[in-house]
Design a protein around this motif. Structure first.
Motif, PDB file in Angstrom:
ATOM      1  N   ALA A  43      36.279  48.403  36.518  1.00 22.95           N
ATOM      2  CA  ALA A  43      36.092  49.822  36.824  1.00 22.95           C
ATOM      3  C   ALA A  43      35.576  50.472  35.548  1.00 22.95           C
ATOM      4  CB  ALA A  43      37.415  50.466  37.228  1.00 22.95           C
ATOM      5  N   LEU A 103      32.608  51.643  40.434  1.00 24.33           N
ATOM      6  CA  LEU A 103      33.438  50.540  40.926  1.00 24.33           C
ATOM      7  C   LEU A 103      32.600  49.454  41.570  1.00 24.33           C
ATOM      8  CD1 LEU A 103      36.286  52.799  42.208  1.00 24.33           C
ATOM      9  CD2 LEU A 103      36.504  51.031  40.465  1.00 24.33           C
ATOM     10  N   PRO A 104      33.185  48.251  41.696  1.00 20.77           N
ATOM     11  CA  PRO A 104      32.393  47.121  42.198  1.00 20.77           C
ATOM     12  C   PRO A 104      32.273  47.076  43.717  1.00 20.77           C
ATOM     13  CG  PRO A 104      34.555  46.360  41.471  1.00 20.77           C
ATOM     14  CD  PRO A 104      34.488  47.833  41.174  1.00 20.77           C
ATOM     15  N   PHE A 105      31.666  48.097  44.285  1.00 18.97           N
ATOM     16  CA  PHE A 105      31.208  47.986  45.671  1.00 18.97           C
ATOM     17  C   PHE A 105      29.803  48.554  45.764  1.00 18.97           C
ATOM     18  CE2 PHE A 105      32.776  52.336  46.199  1.00 18.97           C
ATOM     19  CZ  PHE A 105      34.059  52.349  45.681  1.00 18.97           C
TER      20      PHE A 105
END
Lengths: 348, 348
Positions: A205, A246-248
């Motif tokens: 994050a 964030l990782p999306f």
């Protein structure tokens, strides 16, 4: 003057994450297109995109590209907008600009149609499309402000990598592959392409979106603060933002705390207002674990709201979870919506 | 009575995500271990773990497992603690419980050593280890409360899947593989193992950690609210929490807004206090993009703080970004720390 039945449209930045979505939406919404000109940097010129089953060759954007264009939709970065939007206006086009170049310009309306459609009318050739994280928040909060008054917003964001463009999506995907292959994660782009350091986004994050300002806030955070005041016509509204990548891939989510001016409001009152609000879908039922998520909101044009709760200590405080596809309502769809309202209201 | 020089230790839930970390920390910290008994459910009994280069066979935990044990470290779920912690106490052990079973029990101290070490002394055989997301927040905020007073906390969390155990980590990894293989993501565990519905966590954000309570807050959110008041000895402190599970393996991050009681405080004052606070590492320099992230905090025992900013509208309001390894300071390390302080202070 007779109103046209179809318009000559230019999309600047047509090969980018947002530009591609704009082309898809123009087709899906049956936007009254007479001609569609797809423009890009020299590097992407020559690529082909499909529109209504016809291939269109992407051309290099120049000052002369806008001759005969009625509406030019820009999303190729602030420097391109600054250089070319005035040229498009000189050629008689109305520009809807999806960058931060003109958003805080007093002579440029900053518009989320469900919130301040009538601001479009005062345009001088350029209308600005707000920042993605701002759009979904004001879409959900304006109806609450109208119904109950609003004095305070504190927001923490959960933002998708597609907000940083197609290359950022590839970086996330590449890092995920590296993780599964037990390799070190290589970071070359995020959090900010032009900034000094880069950190992995996969399984991480990053509390930085866009560059830092002198006051310790990032530019993304200041966009949310300043744009919200402008769109909601509320200079005195207190707003704080913390923006996190964030990782999306798709959809931004926001944990939002608000303080309402009216007393004796409860969650059901907020539900009632949000249920009837244009462009808002209420997804809020703890008993069935119903709440929006980035995946559930992806590829949808509405703004989804859930987790509406009254603050335990402040009877005028409420918490909400607001999710929307950052490339659609947060960018491409809001841009096309502005174009639709321009035409419907004869404000071209 | 002569103080012992080494202790008989039991770890209950030794094969779990936290239990394994506890065993590693006992070794790394050269904890004065005489004998180490590793306990688990029947299903995991028979597994072997290494401690100081010796294999220890994990045994099934029963009421009789605690004969001769001085300190029992529990992290096998609330129902195991409820059933077996009183048995361990009957056998003369002091229990440090890492579940929610006893945290709000008035007769059980709830301890973060840097914050309220002296509460340990009043134990009646059981000491509770707080929830992971609570520990890192109070560790960072207690020094600020001491220095400036504290009236309000609003926190939005960014929590790692390892907080839901090893199986949740496997679920995330499996979904990431499915994504790369263009398969649908299968969700069988998160957000909450025993709850009705399951949603993918990969490339997503789930605004639910633990089950929903009648007031619309999740149990995780209520833990943060109630545990913080107990640890900080501040029943009147206003706290609100929104807890969100995210697709990373390790470390929780928190976007925290606080209102201080003292006026005329600025960011440098907070930096000064945090720099000198036990267990806290300040990582806060926008000019060099220095801030903590889940990846940078992983496998470290401290609590990292960055992004300290003064609120733009409220001169007593500040924003912080607090990150720590949820399995270490958030669980295993805090547990072992309590055991260390028990011994150091002769409070066994």
């Amino acid at each position: 003057m007779t109103k046209k039945t179809a318009y000559n449209i230019a999309v600047v930045g047509a090969t980018g994450a947002v530009g591609q979505k704009i082309v898809q939406i123009l087709e899906a919404k049956k936007f009254p297109v007479n001609t569609l000109k797809l423009l890009s940097s020299e590097r992407s010129a020559g690529k082909k995109l499909l529109f209504n089953n016809k291939e269109i060759i992407v051309e290099k954007a120049t000052a002369e590209s806008f001759a005969g264009i009625d509406i030019a939709l820009f999303s190729a970065g602030g420097s391109v907008s600054k250089a070319l939007a005035p040229k498009a206006v000189e050629h008689g086009a109305v520009v809807i600009d999806n960058t931060s170049a003109y958003r805080m310009d007093e002579n440029v309306p900053l518009v989320v149609p469900e919130v301040n459609e009538s601001d479009i009318k005062a345009h001088n050739g350029i209308i600005a499309n707000p920042n993605c994280s701002t759009i979904q928040m004001v879409a959900a909060l304006k109806p609450l402000q109208k119904a109950f008054g609003l004095s305070r917003i504190i927001v923490s964001t959960y933002q998708a990598v597609s907000g940083a463009g197609n290359q950022a999506c590839k970086e996330l995907e590449n890092q995920v592959k590296q993780f599964l292959d037990n390799q070190d994660l290589t970071a070359e782009l995020l959090p900010v392409k032009g900034d000094k350091k880069h950190y992995p986004i996969a399984f991480n994050a990053l509390p930085q979106i866009d560059v830092f300002q002198d006051n310790g806030y990032t530019f993304e955070e200041m966009k949310m603060i300043n744009e919200t005041k402008k769109i909601m016509h509320s200079k005195e509204l207190a707003i704080a933002a913390t923006c996190v990548r964030l990782p999306f891939f798709t959809s931004h989510a926001e944990s939002v705390y608000v303080e309402l001016e009216r007393d004796n409001v409860d969650v059901k009152d907020l539900w009632g207002v949000l249920t009837n609000a244009e462009g808002i879908v209420l997804e809020d039922d703890p008993s069935t674990q119903t709440y929006p998520t980035p995946l559930s909101a992806a590829n949808k044009e509405e703004v989804f709201v859930g987790r509406v709760r009254k603050d335990i200590d402040n009877p005028n405080g409420f918490h909400l979870w607001i999710v929307s596809d950052n490339l659609l309502k947060g960018a491409a769809w809001n841009t096309v919506q502005i174009a639709e309202r321009l035409i419907e209201n004869d404000w071209l």
